[in-house]
Design a protein around this motif. Structure first.
Motif, PDB file in Angstrom:
ATOM      1  N   ARG A  25     -26.609  -6.558  10.893  1.00  0.00           N
ATOM      2  CA  ARG A  25     -25.363  -6.276  11.609  1.00  0.00           C
ATOM      3  C   ARG A  25     -24.979  -4.803  11.644  1.00  0.00           C
ATOM      4  O   ARG A  25     -24.149  -4.416  12.463  1.00  0.00           O
ATOM      5  N   ILE A  26     -25.555  -3.982  10.776  1.00  0.00           N
ATOM      6  CA  ILE A  26     -25.149  -2.576  10.732  1.00  0.00           C
ATOM      7  C   ILE A  26     -26.334  -1.642  10.963  1.00  0.00           C
ATOM      8  O   ILE A  26     -26.312  -0.809  11.873  1.00  0.00           O
ATOM      9  N   ILE A  27     -27.371  -1.761  10.157  1.00  0.00           N
ATOM     10  CA  ILE A  27     -28.499  -0.828  10.213  1.00  0.00           C
ATOM     11  C   ILE A  27     -29.283  -0.978  11.519  1.00  0.00           C
ATOM     12  O   ILE A  27     -29.559   0.003  12.213  1.00  0.00           O
ATOM     13  N   LEU A  28     -29.666  -2.203  11.854  1.00  0.00           N
ATOM     14  CA  LEU A  28     -30.474  -2.429  13.056  1.00  0.00           C
ATOM     15  C   LEU A  28     -29.754  -2.012  14.347  1.00  0.00           C
ATOM     16  O   LEU A  28     -30.373  -1.357  15.185  1.00  0.00           O
ATOM     17  N   PRO A  29     -28.470  -2.337  14.525  1.00  0.00           N
ATOM     18  CA  PRO A  29     -27.796  -1.827  15.734  1.00  0.00           C
ATOM     19  C   PRO A  29     -27.704  -0.298  15.785  1.00  0.00           C
ATOM     20  O   PRO A  29     -27.718   0.281  16.871  1.00  0.00           O
ATOM     21  N   MET A  30     -27.634   0.351  14.644  1.00  0.00           N
ATOM     22  CA  MET A  30     -27.610   1.813  14.635  1.00  0.00           C
ATOM     23  C   MET A  30     -28.961   2.386  15.067  1.00  0.00           C
ATOM     24  O   MET A  30     -29.027   3.479  15.622  1.00  0.00           O
ATOM     25  N   CYS A  31     -30.032   1.655  14.818  1.00  0.00           N
ATOM     26  CA  CYS A  31     -31.377   2.112  15.154  1.00  0.00           C
ATOM     27  C   CYS A  31     -31.850   1.600  16.512  1.00  0.00           C
ATOM     28  O   CYS A  31     -32.980   1.863  16.905  1.00  0.00           O
ATOM     29  N   LYS A  32     -31.022   0.885  17.223  1.00  0.00           N
ATOM     30  CA  LYS A  32     -31.420   0.281  18.498  1.00  0.00           C
ATOM     31  C   LYS A  32     -31.950   1.294  19.519  1.00  0.00           C
ATOM     32  O   LYS A  32     -32.992   1.046  20.138  1.00  0.00           O
ATOM     33  N   PRO A  33     -31.305   2.451  19.729  1.00  0.00           N
ATOM     34  CA  PRO A  33     -31.862   3.398  20.710  1.00  0.00           C
ATOM     35  C   PRO A  33     -33.236   3.929  20.324  1.00  0.00           C
ATOM     36  O   PRO A  33     -34.110   4.082  21.176  1.00  0.00           O
ATOM     37  N   ILE A  34     -33.458   4.171  19.053  1.00  0.00           N
ATOM     38  CA  ILE A  34     -34.749   4.693  18.605  1.00  0.00           C
ATOM     39  C   ILE A  34     -35.836   3.639  18.764  1.00  0.00           C
ATOM     40  O   ILE A  34     -36.929   3.930  19.258  1.00  0.00           O
ATOM     41  N   ILE A  35     -35.538   2.424  18.374  1.00  0.00           N
ATOM     42  CA  ILE A  35     -36.515   1.340  18.490  1.00  0.00           C
ATOM     43  C   ILE A  35     -36.825   1.060  19.963  1.00  0.00           C
ATOM     44  O   ILE A  35     -37.990   0.896  20.342  1.00  0.00           O
ATOM     45  N   THR A  36     -35.790   1.040  20.806  1.00  0.00           N
ATOM     46  CA  THR A  36     -35.989   0.777  22.231  1.00  0.00           C
ATOM     47  C   THR A  36     -36.821   1.869  22.881  1.00  0.00           C
ATOM     48  O   THR A  36     -37.725   1.578  23.681  1.00  0.00           O
TER      49      THR A  36
END
Length: 115
Positions: A25-36
């Motif tokens: 809920r916190i870490i993964l959404p923060m990394c969403k632009p980098i992963i995408t």
């Protein structure tokens, strides 16, 4: 994810979130632009791969698009309108993918520039 501040994990822990909840809920959404942006760039590189596909595909029914486009060209004569039409058709999915993912690519690359 290594560069994310430890305080984010600690704040989630104080709020009562478990490690998995904090991650999802916190870490993964923060990394969403980098992963995408990473996924989009890898898809673009795989789409344009020529040498690997040429070496490991032997039949015309399993050839990738770039290898198939080169088979349209011959020593005796090339029908350039057909080849160029195939190149445009091959470029359309890549251009659409870039147009729809452009903000993620730019944000993901800008986030990785530095401190």
């Amino acid at each position: 994810m290594i560069d994310l501040p430890r305080e984010v994990d600690e704040a989630a822990e104080i709020d009562g979130a478990s490690r998995w909840t904090a991650f999802w809920r916190i870490i993964l959404p923060m990394c969403k632009p980098i992963i995408t942006s990473t996924v989009l760039l890898h898809v673009l590189f795989a789409w344009n791969e020529y040498l690997f596909a040429m070496v490991f595909t032997n039949g015309s029914d399993v050839q990738t698009l770039p290898v198939g486009l080169t088979s349209l060209m011959s020593k005796h004569g090339t029908d350039f309108p057909v080849v160029f039409a195939g190149m445009v058709i091959a470029a359309v999915p890549v251009v659409l993918l870039f147009v729809f993912g452009q903000r993620y690519i730019v944000k993901g690359l800008a986030d990785g520039i530095g401190k």
